[in-house]
Design an enzyme around this catalytic site. Sequence first.
Site, PDB file in Angstrom:
ATOM      1  N   CYS A  94       3.999 -20.051   1.734  1.00 46.88           N
ATOM      2  CA  CYS A  94       3.896 -20.149   3.303  1.00 46.88           C
ATOM      3  C   CYS A  94       4.742 -21.301   3.903  1.00 46.88           C
ATOM      4  O   CYS A  94       5.022 -21.459   3.353  1.00 46.88           O
ATOM      5  CB  CYS A  94       1.563 -19.989   3.179  1.00 46.88           C
ATOM      6  SG  CYS A  94       1.395 -18.846   2.961  1.00 46.88           S
ATOM      7  N   ASP A 146      -6.022 -17.170  -2.955  1.00 46.01           N
ATOM      8  CA  ASP A 146      -6.256 -17.894  -4.284  1.00 46.01           C
ATOM      9  C   ASP A 146      -5.836 -19.096  -3.750  1.00 46.01           C
ATOM     10  O   ASP A 146      -7.134 -20.331  -4.126  1.00 46.01           O
ATOM     11  CB  ASP A 146      -4.642 -18.232  -4.750  1.00 46.01           C
ATOM     12  CG  ASP A 146      -4.035 -17.936  -4.087  1.00 46.01           C
ATOM     13  OD1 ASP A 146      -3.646 -17.295  -3.009  1.00 46.01           O
ATOM     14  OD2 ASP A 146      -2.383 -18.231  -3.777  1.00 46.01           O
ATOM     15  N   ILE A 175      23.189 -10.992  -8.786  1.00 47.05           N
ATOM     16  CA  ILE A 175      24.315 -11.009  -7.415  1.00 47.05           C
ATOM     17  C   ILE A 175      25.128 -11.044  -8.839  1.00 47.05           C
ATOM     18  O   ILE A 175      25.902 -11.363  -9.398  1.00 47.05           O
ATOM     19  CB  ILE A 175      24.146 -12.813  -6.857  1.00 47.05           C
ATOM     20  CG1 ILE A 175      23.197 -12.874  -6.394  1.00 47.05           C
ATOM     21  CG2 ILE A 175      25.599 -12.854  -6.761  1.00 47.05           C
ATOM     22  CD1 ILE A 175      22.678 -14.086  -6.230  1.00 47.05           C
TER      23      ILE A 175
END
Length: 639
Positions: free
Chosen positions: A2, A103, A296
């Site tokens: 977040c 959590d 990649i």
Amino acid sequence: MCGITGFWNPSRTSERQLRTALDQMLDVLDHRGPDDRGSRLYPEKGLALGHTRLSIVGLDHGHQPIESRDGELAVTVNGELYGYKKLRTQLACETLTTGGKSDSAITLPLYRKYGLSFVEHLRGEFAVVLYDARENRLILIRDRFGVKPLYYSVNDNGIAWGSEVKSILKHPDIQPRMCPKAVIHQMMQVMVPGSTAFEDVQALQPGHMLIVQERDGRLETSLKRWWDLEFPESHVENADPAEYVQGVQDRLIDAVATRLEADVPVGCYLSGGIDSCSILGLATTLQQSPIKAFTIAFDSDEYDESNIAKLMAQRTGAEQELLLLTEKELYGPAFERATWHAERTFYNTLAVAKWHMSRRVRACNYKAVITGEGSDELFGGYPFFKRDWLGREDDAGIFAGAILAEEDLRHPAWDDLCGFTPSWIQPWMMTLARVRPLLSSSMQDLMQQYDPVAEVAGAIDPDQVRGRHRLDVSQYTWCKTMLEGQILTWGGDRMDMANSMEARPAFLDHHIAEYAVTIPPDVRIRDGIEKWVLREAMVNVLPRELYERKKFAFMAPPAHTSPVIRAALQDMIDHWLTDARIAALGVFDTKKLRDFIDQAWQETDHTIARRNDIIMNHALQLHILHGQYVEGMPLPAVD
């Protein structure tokens, strides 16, 4: 994962002012949390807590800030806390209930039970901001290695914080200004731990907490270290390596299994190195369904390792998503966006490649991947670790100029601290020496009084290096500087979360780390083979070609390796390094910088050419950062 942000200004008690300021700070963190947004205002205190959410665990019940039922505690959390179900159940048995099933909800009952030491019970990657109304204090906490970022700025009015510097710079009391000393550090690549590119904005260091206490309308701050990577003063001699091989294997299996737990699918980053290949190999057997692997690839044989990654994907039956990148993707608008997200300069366009990869991960409807960062740091994987212990090798190859210095350098501050000057900082000392003549007169004056190499050494705790083995010293000093300041920022969180994607570095599980420091040096690096203990632990997981392969430099092709890449970089230089912009930033002497760039393109020595590429990248990005953050220029769109 977040975004968290907020501020505490005891004199700012207007709810409207608090809301306006907090919304601006949250707006620039939308990319970190597009799934939800929450806030808690305390107008009587001048306190505001903000959160943007990327839902990974507890999809429907993870709104933040989380408050205790009595309203005395509130918390915002960025990151993942593993083993939370067991902890939640143990707390419930003691009638310490959580405010939800995410959590993050375990933080408040743990704090009620243990006080500030509750953080020692957290496992994972996290940044936490907790307000305790009873004690009238705020606590900012960062995880053990700094996987999750947390920045703050303290002034006479109070404190502001955020997961990214850009949110702090949106606070009305803070003016965005580049820090002259930090500019020098960015040009040499090595930042002072705890610093940022911007004046009066600090990074909370890994394993630290900042305690903010209000007394008589004023805020007092104090820093406390709650964890460190502590190598022992001596190691077991003639140890049985089999014990350590099994110990690494057991702990890595547990760390990967733990990080596969989520309420959304979890994939794996897959390069051609043994770290990510080990992660994929273990995840494949741990999980019932096939693993999605993201790789990649570069259009340069010298820098591309996707063929090894393909072998591993085939071996495990993983569904591989291969992203081929050329100069068109590594420069231009994507380069500018990566710079904005990084909030500092980077020496190689691998950061841009990582930005593209996280974008591809999200396009494939994945929000989380397990990654291999931290293995080299813990098990002695980098060539400079081996050099510090076992001496120089004649052929540095593509490591020369960027990772290894072609000369042996010493610095008195480092010699005093460590007993030697670590090899990892020597190439950046050479970069600094090349940069100094290009600086403006004001910056030259600053350099007469300021020694950036000594400043980095001064930020290292001498008690953690003196009397330790040379390999331990080399690993510790790298972990306290470049791991957090480079690999976990522009090489990690910042590029991943730019596209709302969470990375979970299994090797940086603290159970692995606390075990790894006890492994004798001649088991970490054995018979000249780096990461020997990990190779043996994973011998039946890795393809033979990879098990026997030496360390490969995972980086994007530098500009000097191709006329097409050179042209792409030169286009950006022409746009950003105008006389007016160079003068506005005030870091360089215009003529000297232009002469340097002209001469750089004529360089035929590949080692020097790599260093020239680094300097051009840094110089370019300093002007981009100034344009984006100080002048307020808009970000370009990327196709």
